[in-house]
Design a protein around this motif. Structure first.
Motif, short mmCIF file in Angstrom:
data_model
loop_
_atom_site.label_atom_id
_atom_site.label_comp_id
_atom_site.label_asym_id
_atom_site.label_seq_id
_atom_site.Cartn_x
_atom_site.Cartn_y
_atom_site.Cartn_z
N UNK A 1 0.82 -1.22 0.00
CA UNK A 1 0.00 0.00 0.00
C UNK A 1 0.85 1.27 0.00
N UNK A 2 1.76 1.38 0.96
CA UNK A 2 2.54 2.62 1.08
C UNK A 2 3.36 2.87 -0.18
N UNK B 1 2.75 5.96 -2.91
CA UNK B 1 3.83 6.91 -3.07
C UNK B 1 4.29 6.97 -4.53
N UNK C 1 4.11 10.34 -6.88
CA UNK C 1 5.34 11.04 -7.25
C UNK C 1 5.75 10.78 -8.70
N UNK D 1 -4.51 7.94 -4.96
CA UNK D 1 -5.02 9.31 -5.04
C UNK D 1 -3.84 10.27 -5.13
N UNK E 1 -1.93 13.86 -4.25
CA UNK E 1 -1.74 14.56 -2.98
C UNK E 1 -1.63 13.63 -1.79
N UNK E 2 -1.17 12.40 -2.02
CA UNK E 2 -0.82 11.54 -0.91
C UNK E 2 0.37 12.17 -0.20
N UNK E 3 1.35 12.61 -0.97
CA UNK E 3 2.48 13.35 -0.43
C UNK E 3 2.59 14.75 -1.04
#
Lengths: 401, 156
Positions: free
Chosen positions: B112-113, B117, B121, B133, B135-137
């Motif tokens: 998942x992470x 990411x 990115x 989605x 704007x996760x980061x």
């Protein structure tokens, strides 16, 4: 007389309490939003919302030279800055085929283990604070300060050490400093023994920690949880033992595991690692190899061959990895940092489920709840005993009929 | 673990994945890289889990790298097979103008992470992951323009 109307239907509307915790919250150390959905007191769903403090370090590293990046990656995390720098430096050393001298390897491990001691003391102190023991928190933070002093004696800085460099470390130790650090370690060990006793014997701490936040070993592995969280569920994974980087192949230590799987087990693993780290520091200080530790900066390689490497380090919170790729230029082509917290926070939302709100330890100070209804309501027809679900929108139209 | 034992583990690992491997080489320090087709990634993971057990390995990280001159995006899966003390890197290449790869979320929830990411990115779409989605980061002002910051031509 009132006309009694016989009830024909029962309408149950499930109320869910939505509690945002963060991104600014007294109990939360990082800008992160945990959206908790609670049914009564029980957590039914947790959303982890990130993106409040993305600094673009990976992109920044691509735009700066290999040597400058050592200082950039050290600033990824304040508490574990030497492990970040160490991991990156080792990845670069592998690309360059540079091997640091033995004394430097020992000193690197010393810096990283001191960091583990103060990091574990911090998180144990915060655990005490969240349970409500502010005095215990203060005492533990005071004793943590001795470790910071030891780190300052070794690296020259309390927090931001910038201790690692390609081919060695930035400062050497003399016998006076060795004696001072040993003295501090003895003092800290006594205190840690005392705190361990407090954690083991205090009734309130036990009630709040034992049996709360149980994570099964199979969940740990499938969700890629790392570090003390994994070891507290009995998974024996430790990059120090697996990769044997730097001087970890020569320094004796045990991998601490626990079968408890709960918050208490995680605290106990951290206590166990505190004692292990203190013993490792003692071993390093008494068995420090002779020779040079600080390389001549002017003689470091200026050209970087094309290649890639993947270094891992056991940070205080778990496995930290750096992937560094070089295309032969003076800047890295790609630097990928995977911090242990990314896995442990984003992947662990399942661990809060079916616990009480108060057990989500970060919800301790004030929170701002807002009541929102879930989209659906359940309608039970009393005559036919049939159960069906309708949306709230439809339900609101019934009143108009 | 040194020498013979490590080599034996790596050879057995290559033997397990030999049906899928396009090529095999080493990454420093002693990580074995196995190049596989993107459509086979799920099968490879199922195979690894069946051989080493669900409690024998975890997905450490997903690394996406952009190669605009080759018009490719490389997606690497770093898998720590800790039951035998070794690391394996599964390397795939996907086209840059249509970066799609099957999601591993139902086989390995730990993906998942990494998937969130890499999507945010670099714009790699992990098909079958419902949580992707923007704007996760990445901050809103950048993601709203449809920019993927880690692409070499993003201008960020």
């Amino acid at each position: 007389m009132f006309n009694m109307v016989e009830a024909t239907q029962v309408i149950k509307i499930p109320l869910t309490l939505e509690i945002p915790v963060g991104p600014q919250h007294p109990a939360l150390h990082e800008p992160l939003l945990l959206k908790l959905y609670a049914d009564g007191e029980e957590i039914v769903k947790v959303d982890v919302i990130t993106g409040y403090n993305h600094r673009g370090i990976e992109k920044l590293a691509e735009k700066n030279s290999f040597f400058r990046d050592i200082f950039i990656v050290g600033r990824v995390c304040g508490i574990c800055n030497t492990v970040h720098a160490n991991c990156y430096v080792r990845a670069v050393e592998q690309i360059l085929d540079v091997t640091p001298p033995q004394r430097a390897k020992y000193l690197r491990v010393l810096a990283m283990e001191l960091e583990r001691i103060h990091s574990h003391l911090l998180i144990l102190a915060v655990t005490a604070e969240i349970v409500g023991y502010d005095t215990l928190f203060m005492y533990m933070m005071k004793d943590r300060e001795y470790v910071m002093k030891a780190k300052e004696i070794l690296t020259g800085a309390r927090v931001m050490a910038d201790y690692m460099m390609v081919g060695g470390v930035r400062r050497d130790l003399d016998s006076v400093k060795v004696e001072r650090i040993l003295e501090i370690l003895n003092k800290v060990e006594e205190r840690v023994k005392h705190y361990l006793k407090v954690f083991q014997e205090d009734v309130t701490l036990n009630k709040r920690l034992v049996g709360v936040g149980v994570i099964k070993p199979s969940d740990v592995v499938s969700h890629s949880l790392v570090g003390p969280v994994a070891r507290a569920s009995g998974i024996k994974t430790d990059m120090r033992a697996q990769d044997r980087y730097d001087a970890y192949d020569e320094i004796p230590f045990n991998v601490v595991t626990d079968k408890g799987m709960d918050n208490y087990a995680r605290a106990m693993v951290r206590f166990g690692e505190l004692f292990e780290s203190i013993n490792m520091c003692r071993y390093i200080l008494t068995h420090l190899p002779q020779g040079e530790a600080v390389p001549d900066e002017r003689r470091l390689p200026r050209r970087f061959p094309a290649g890639e490497s993947y270094a891992t380090v056991e940070a205080p919170r778990g496995e930290l990895t750096y992937y560094v790729s070089s295309s032969g230029a003076d800047k890295p082509y790609r630097v990928k940092i995977r911090t242990p917290s990314l896995n442990n926070i984003v992947n662990s939302s399942f661990a809060y489920l079916n616990h009480y709100i108060a057990d989500v330890p970060i919800i301790f100070a004030s929170f701002d709840p807002c009541i929102s209804c879930m989209e659906r309501a359940t309608v039970i027809d009393l005559k036919s005993r049939s159960v069906r679900e309708v949306t709230l929108k439809d339900l609101s139209r019934w009143g108009l009929k | 673990m040194v020498g013979k034992e490590a080599r034996a583990v790596m050879e057995s690992l290559q033997e397990v994945l030999k049906d899928y491997a396009l090529s095999t080489y080493n990454m420093k320090p002693s990580r074995v890289v196995i190049e596989v087709k993107p459509e086979n990634v799920r099968e490879v993971f199922t195979k690894l889990v069946s051989v080493y057990g669900a409690e024998g390995l975890y997905l450490a990280t997903i690394v996406g790298t952009d190669f605009p001159d080759k018009n490719l995006i490389r997606v690497d899966y770093f898998v720590n097979v800790f039951s035998v003390n070794t690391y394996v890197v599964l390397r795939t290449y996907i086209p840059r103008d249509d970066p799609r790869i099957p999601s591993l979320l139902d086989i390995v929830p730990g993906a998942l992470a990494g998937e969130l990411e890499t999507y945010d990115l670099l714009g790699v779409v992990f098909e079958g992951n419902p949580y992707l989605r923007r704007s996760f980061f990445v901050p809103n002002d950048i993601s709203e323009k449809g920019i993927y910051p880690l692409r070499k031509d993003s201008g960020v």
